[in-house]
Design a protein around this motif. Structure first.
Motif, PDB file in Angstrom:
ATOM      1  N   ALA A 132      42.915 105.818  92.501  1.00 40.60           N
ATOM      2  CA  ALA A 132      44.277 106.002  91.993  1.00 40.60           C
ATOM      3  C   ALA A 132      44.854 107.329  92.464  1.00 40.60           C
ATOM      4  O   ALA A 132      46.032 107.411  92.838  1.00 40.60           O
ATOM      5  N   TRP A 133      44.035 108.357  92.449  1.00 37.11           N
ATOM      6  CA  TRP A 133      44.503 109.671  92.884  1.00 37.11           C
ATOM      7  C   TRP A 133      44.858 109.647  94.364  1.00 37.11           C
ATOM      8  O   TRP A 133      45.880 110.195  94.771  1.00 37.11           O
ATOM      9  N   SER A 186      45.716 107.000  96.186  1.00 38.19           N
ATOM     10  CA  SER A 186      46.910 106.174  96.434  1.00 38.19           C
ATOM     11  C   SER A 186      48.173 106.899  95.972  1.00 38.19           C
ATOM     12  O   SER A 186      49.227 106.758  96.578  1.00 38.19           O
ATOM     13  N   ARG A 187      48.061 107.670  94.935  1.00 40.06           N
ATOM     14  CA  ARG A 187      49.213 108.463  94.480  1.00 40.06           C
ATOM     15  C   ARG A 187      49.551 109.522  95.495  1.00 40.06           C
ATOM     16  O   ARG A 187      50.724 109.800  95.796  1.00 40.06           O
ATOM     17  N   GLY A 188      48.504 110.140  96.082  1.00 38.50           N
ATOM     18  CA  GLY A 188      48.721 111.166  97.090  1.00 38.50           C
ATOM     19  C   GLY A 188      49.343 110.609  98.359  1.00 38.50           C
ATOM     20  O   GLY A 188      50.159 111.254  98.998  1.00 38.50           O
ATOM     21  N   SER A 237      51.352 107.972  98.494  1.00 38.01           N
ATOM     22  CA  SER A 237      52.732 107.550  98.244  1.00 38.01           C
ATOM     23  C   SER A 237      53.671 108.746  98.161  1.00 38.01           C
ATOM     24  O   SER A 237      54.877 108.607  98.310  1.00 38.01           O
ATOM     25  N   ASP A 238      53.129 109.952  97.908  1.00 39.81           N
ATOM     26  CA  ASP A 238      53.960 111.153  97.851  1.00 39.81           C
ATOM     27  C   ASP A 238      54.361 111.611  99.238  1.00 39.81           C
ATOM     28  O   ASP A 238      55.312 112.369  99.386  1.00 39.81           O
TER      29      ASP A 238
END
Length: 131
Positions: A122-123, A125-127, A129-130
């Motif tokens: 999750a971390w 994929s969040r990184g 998308s940023d």
């Protein structure tokens, strides 16, 4: 990635907890040797082979827990420890306690590994998308 592999090169909590249980169980199984000889009237060579053999087996398996297959002999040690209760009745209780500790360490360790892997995914994929 499978849940059995520690996330991102970290240490496996399952391996650490299971190895700790096996190490403590080795002490208990080793101490059953004099009990088998003095109280259960087991022949000393048999008692030494069974008691110390299981104790050494615990330590060997604890060292092999880097491999996924090594958990199966760990399960077998739990069965043997409980079965030792046929000779030393208290081992039904002690073996049962260690089997519960082993099962809890195995289950909880796998759960922690899965959750750790999910958190890293999750971390990441969040990184991504940023960007």
């Amino acid at each position: 990635m499978s849940g059995a592999v520690p996330a991102r090169g970290g240490r496996s909590p399952r391996r650490a907890m299971c190895a700790a249980v096996l190490s403590l169980e080795a002490i208990t199984l080793g101490l059953t040797t004099p009990v088998m000889i003095t109280i259960a009237d087991v022949d000393p060579p048999v008692a030494l082979t069974v008691g110390l053999g299981l104790a050494v087996g615990c330590l060997v398996v604890a060292g092999l827990l880097r491999a996924e297959w090594a958990y199966w002999p760990g399960h077998a040690v739990q069965v043997a420890a409980v079965a030792l209760g046929l000779v030393v009745p208290l081992m039904f209780v002690l073996g049962g306690i260690f089997a519960l500790l082993w099962g809890t360490a195995y289950w909880l360790g796998r759960k922690i590994e899965r959750e750790r892997e999910a958190a890293y995914a999750a971390w990441e994929s969040r990184g991504e998308s940023d960007d």
